[in-house]
Design an enzyme around this catalytic site. Structure first.
Site, mmCIF file in Angstrom:
data_model
loop_
_atom_site.group_PDB
_atom_site.id
_atom_site.type_symbol
_atom_site.label_atom_id
_atom_site.label_comp_id
_atom_site.label_asym_id
_atom_site.label_seq_id
_atom_site.Cartn_x
_atom_site.Cartn_y
_atom_site.Cartn_z
ATOM 1 N N GLU A 195 -3.325 -6.149 15.625
ATOM 2 C CA GLU A 195 -2.838 -4.855 15.125
ATOM 3 C C GLU A 195 -3.945 -3.802 15.283
ATOM 4 O O GLU A 195 -3.668 -2.614 15.374
ATOM 5 C CB GLU A 195 -2.386 -4.969 13.658
ATOM 6 C CG GLU A 195 -1.435 -3.853 13.254
ATOM 7 C CD GLU A 195 -0.847 -4.017 11.860
ATOM 8 O OE1 GLU A 195 -1.596 -4.001 10.882
ATOM 9 O OE2 GLU A 195 0.392 -4.145 11.741
ATOM 10 N N LYS B 8 10.565 -0.378 13.653
ATOM 11 C CA LYS B 8 11.073 -0.196 12.282
ATOM 12 C C LYS B 8 12.168 0.860 12.272
ATOM 13 O O LYS B 8 13.227 0.679 11.665
ATOM 14 C CB LYS B 8 9.945 0.279 11.356
ATOM 15 C CG LYS B 8 8.921 -0.747 10.982
ATOM 16 C CD LYS B 8 7.978 -0.134 9.935
ATOM 17 C CE LYS B 8 6.696 -0.915 9.807
ATOM 18 N NZ LYS B 8 5.691 -0.242 8.991
ATOM 19 N N GLY C 71 -4.521 -1.717 5.463
ATOM 20 C CA GLY C 71 -3.741 -2.866 4.985
ATOM 21 C C GLY C 71 -4.353 -4.204 5.382
ATOM 22 O O GLY C 71 -4.519 -5.108 4.559
ATOM 23 N N ARG C 72 -4.733 -4.328 6.658
ATOM 24 C CA ARG C 72 -5.241 -5.625 7.128
ATOM 25 C C ARG C 72 -6.691 -5.874 6.728
ATOM 26 O O ARG C 72 -7.262 -6.904 7.049
ATOM 27 C CB ARG C 72 -5.050 -5.747 8.646
ATOM 28 C CG ARG C 72 -5.624 -4.609 9.467
ATOM 29 C CD ARG C 72 -5.142 -4.663 10.907
ATOM 30 N NE ARG C 72 -5.540 -3.498 11.687
ATOM 31 C CZ ARG C 72 -4.860 -2.362 11.757
ATOM 32 N NH1 ARG C 72 -3.745 -2.213 11.062
ATOM 33 N NH2 ARG C 72 -5.278 -1.365 12.513
ATOM 34 N N LYS D 73 0.845 -1.206 0.000
ATOM 35 C CA LYS D 73 0.000 0.000 0.000
ATOM 36 C C LYS D 73 0.879 1.256 0.000
ATOM 37 O O LYS D 73 0.684 2.166 -0.782
ATOM 38 C CB LYS D 73 -0.909 -0.031 1.229
ATOM 39 C CG LYS D 73 -1.831 1.139 1.331
ATOM 40 C CD LYS D 73 -2.712 1.027 2.566
ATOM 41 C CE LYS D 73 -3.474 2.320 2.768
ATOM 42 N NZ LYS D 73 -4.220 2.333 4.023
ATOM 43 N N GLU E 34 10.878 -4.724 3.812
ATOM 44 C CA GLU E 34 10.919 -6.122 3.367
ATOM 45 C C GLU E 34 10.537 -6.230 1.902
ATOM 46 O O GLU E 34 11.191 -6.914 1.105
ATOM 47 C CB GLU E 34 9.953 -6.980 4.197
ATOM 48 C CG GLU E 34 10.314 -7.143 5.664
ATOM 49 C CD GLU E 34 9.782 -6.034 6.563
ATOM 50 O OE1 GLU E 34 9.449 -4.930 6.044
ATOM 51 O OE2 GLU E 34 9.715 -6.247 7.787
ATOM 52 N N HIS F 260 -2.453 -32.403 19.912
ATOM 53 C CA HIS F 260 -1.264 -33.157 20.323
ATOM 54 C C HIS F 260 -0.160 -32.207 20.756
ATOM 55 O O HIS F 260 1.014 -32.556 20.739
ATOM 56 C CB HIS F 260 -0.817 -34.059 19.166
ATOM 57 C CG HIS F 260 -1.882 -35.050 18.807
ATOM 58 N ND1 HIS F 260 -1.999 -36.266 19.438
ATOM 59 C CD2 HIS F 260 -2.922 -34.957 17.940
ATOM 60 C CE1 HIS F 260 -3.058 -36.908 18.947
ATOM 61 N NE2 HIS F 260 -3.638 -36.131 18.046
HETATM 62 O O1 F6P Z 1 4.120 -2.951 9.704
HETATM 63 C C1 F6P Z 1 2.756 -2.963 9.716
HETATM 64 C C2 F6P Z 1 2.167 -2.590 8.412
HETATM 65 O O2 F6P Z 1 2.137 -1.210 8.331
HETATM 66 C C3 F6P Z 1 0.785 -3.215 8.263
HETATM 67 O O3 F6P Z 1 -0.218 -2.478 8.829
HETATM 68 C C4 F6P Z 1 0.679 -3.372 6.783
HETATM 69 O O4 F6P Z 1 -0.314 -4.294 6.442
HETATM 70 C C5 F6P Z 1 2.066 -3.837 6.450
HETATM 71 O O5 F6P Z 1 2.902 -3.086 7.292
HETATM 72 C C6 F6P Z 1 2.485 -3.694 5.004
HETATM 73 O O6 F6P Z 1 2.378 -2.379 4.557
HETATM 74 P P1 F6P Z 1 2.458 -2.038 3.020
HETATM 75 O O7 F6P Z 1 1.312 -2.682 2.326
HETATM 76 O O8 F6P Z 1 2.372 -0.535 2.968
HETATM 77 O O9 F6P Z 1 3.768 -2.545 2.494
#
Ligand code: F6P
Length: 542
Positions: free
Chosen positions: A348, A507, A262-263, A201, A207, A379
């Site tokens: 979150e 972060k 995002g979520r 987003k 990452e 288990h």
């Molecule tokens: O680190 C948390 C977060 O901001 C989430 O809320 C989000 O879903 C995720 O990172 C990924 O964000 P993006 O879609 O902007 O890469």
């Protein structure tokens, strides 16, 4: 502050007092022969039995009243009407507009429809083999690079509906900054026939950026020219300029918008891996299932509203009965990713310490949510559920129809699911344990010695959700159910469930440690532990 003063709702003090004098679950069920009818709900493909919860009729009536006092009915309409329910970022949370156009603000409908049409066209080109890689061969594999909301939802849905998947292209997921994630996923892929979705987003997530750069390098190393890279990369983002700067052609960028969190975004173009894996028809079924739940959420009175009921139960167990933890136990192998998905959705959203106006919360907020697929968990950690000292609220999720041709397996699976709920409820008394040992041939002394270890306290609550069948429609409804439950809890706790400032500090600090790990001086101002860890890893690296 006393327990009775923790909430400003007029019903609360009485409700709290009542919570301390509840009968056991066994007697609640015994007292009312129709309890299951009275304490269950059905919405489309979903059935919820909450009769194994510590609620009698007066407590439930008072909880419904409390929902009114908390302004829940109006808050639901505010969410669906696109009001700025995310007050710290001054924006709506209109994920419902992605699947329920009738509920959304008009101007959103056009852009949602246009984006869906663009997704459909792209999926069609992939499925018909018309989208070609740099050597002119059709795409066989799609890798979604994204993390958090740009990974967990699509990954969970694709896993859950694997039996609906088209043979080609295959869909893979990479999220972690650990290079092993990307390398493992691409190890057996052919760069000539692999396409990457960069799903972010913000298009600023570490990452995703690093994995996308490494994927681009992998393609270039295999001989793909700069000019033809566009045939191997598409993006989903609300930050188009940065995606273009990365080198993704504007035509290959699927938009999303700041009014989708995002979520909550798997219904948007973030769901591209779902549409590719399952096809547009099934993707739309997923949306339709969610829409069914949206309509129910909007129209059903508090007393018959499934998301409201689930939220009130969690509120009750947390606020009145001091539960800290909730287990999500899907008795469906293909729902194995559901707990991880719900962890982000729930924790979150609800892991907050201040109210919407920034004052400290008077009580605990979000519960610790965890779980795994049944029967594997039996288990492992179910021992703690049955005999441990901690209190855990359990959601069992089962599917009536089998998910494989192995019918008998399915019957065993369901039997285990039901048996677990029964064991949590009824437990085993000392007398029963002793009698069992004696009838197994133990001496009276031996039976006395062992019996306490075999006692299972029981009186432990569980909800059971049954899906008619695990399909796109029922899954869409299930996900929307939990989304709305989370929103209701945000209202009851008076917090904003749509921001996530808590993840930012880590972060920032991680970004500051990076230069030290690559040889720069470690700042004197850091604490001794952080300095020592950095030093240790710095020297290991060299
Ligand atoms: O680190 C948390 C977060 O901001 C989430 O809320 C989000 O879903 C995720 O990172 C990924 O964000 P993006 O879609 O902007 O890469």
């Amino acid at each position: 502050m006393s327990n009775k003063e923790r909430y400003p709702y007029p019903s609360w003090p009485q409700l709290y007092t009542h919570s301390q004098q509840l009968p056991t679950l066994v007697s609640l069920l015994a007292e009312d022969p129709d309890r299951v009818d009275h304490f269950s709900l059905e919405v489309g493909p979903l059935y919820l039995d909450y009769s194994k919860c510590h609620l009698d009729a007066p407590a439930r009536d008072a909880l419904w009243q409390l929902a009114e006092e908390a302004g829940l009915p109006a808050a639901i309409q505010r969410l669906l009407a696109g009001e700025h329910v995310n007050n710290t970022e001054q924006r709506p949370a209109l994920h419902t507009a992605l699947r329920s156009p009738s509920l959304s603000a008009d101007d959103k409908n056009t852009i949602v429809a246009q984006t869906q049409a663009k997704v459909a066209e792209f999926v069609e080109r992939l499925h018909t083999g018309a989208w070609l890689g740099y050597t002119g061969r059709a795409i066989t594999d799609v890798v979604n690079i994204g993390i958090g909301g740009s990974d967990l939802g699509p990954r969970m849905v694709v896993t859950a509906l694997s039996n609906y998947q088209a043979a080609r292209p295959r869909v893979h997921f990479v999220a972690n900054i650990d290079g092993a994630d990307l390398s493992d996923q691409i190890a057996n892929l052919n760069p000539e026939t692999t396409l990457f979705i960069v799903a972010s987003k913000s298009f600023s997530t570490l990452e995703t950026r690093e994995n996308a750069l490494a994927a681009r390098q992998w393609l270039q190393d295999s001989g793909c020219s700069q000019a033809l890279l566009c045939q191997h990369f598409v993006a989903v983002s609300s930050n188009v300029p940065t995606a273009v700067e990365f080198g993704i052609s504007e035509d290959n960028i699927f938009p999303m918008w700041d009014w989708v969190g995002g979520r909550y975004s798997l219904w948007s173009a973030i769901g591209l891996p779902i549409a590719i894996a399952l096809g547009m028809k099934q993707f739309k079924e997923l949306l339709a299932g969610a829409e069914l739940m949206d309509t129910h959420f909007s129209q059903a009175p508090m007393a018959a509203n499934m998301p409201v009921t689930l939220a009130l139960l969690t509120f009750w167990y947390s606020a009145a009965l001091n539960y800290q933890s909730q287990a999500i136990l899907p008795y469906a192998q293909r729902l194995s990713r559901l707990p991880a998905y719900l962890q982000q959705l729930d924790m979150e959203s609800l892991g907050k310490s201040v109210t919407v106006s920034g004052a400290p919360l008077a009580d605990d907020s979000g519960l610790i949510l965890w779980g795994t697929e049944g029967t594997n968990g039996q288990h492992s950690f179910h021992q703690l559920l049955h005999q441990g000292t901690r209190k855990v609220l359990v959601d069992f999720i089962a599917c009536a129809q089998p998910m494989s041709v192995l019918d008998n397996h399915h019957t065993y699976l369901l039997a285990n699911c039901i048996g677990q709920g029964q064991a949590l409820l009824a437990g085993k008394s000392l007398a029963e344990a002793k009698a069992e040992l004696l009838s197994a041939g133990k001496s009276p002394d031996e039976a006395d010695r062992l019996a306490p270890h075999k006692v299972i306290p029981g009186n432990r609550p569980s909800n059971t959700l049954i899906l008619d069948q695990l399909n796109p429609h029922s899954l869409g409804a299930l996900i929307a159910l939990y989304e709305h439950k989370v929103y209701c809890l945000g209202v009851l706790w008076n917090l904003n469930p749509f921001d996530q400032w808590g993840v930012e500090l880590g972060k920032q600090l991680g970004a500051a440690v990076y230069p030290a790990l690559t040889g720069q001086a470690i700042p004197e101002t850091w604490d001794a532990s952080t300095r020592a860890l950095t030093e240790r890893l710095q020297s290991n690296k060299q």
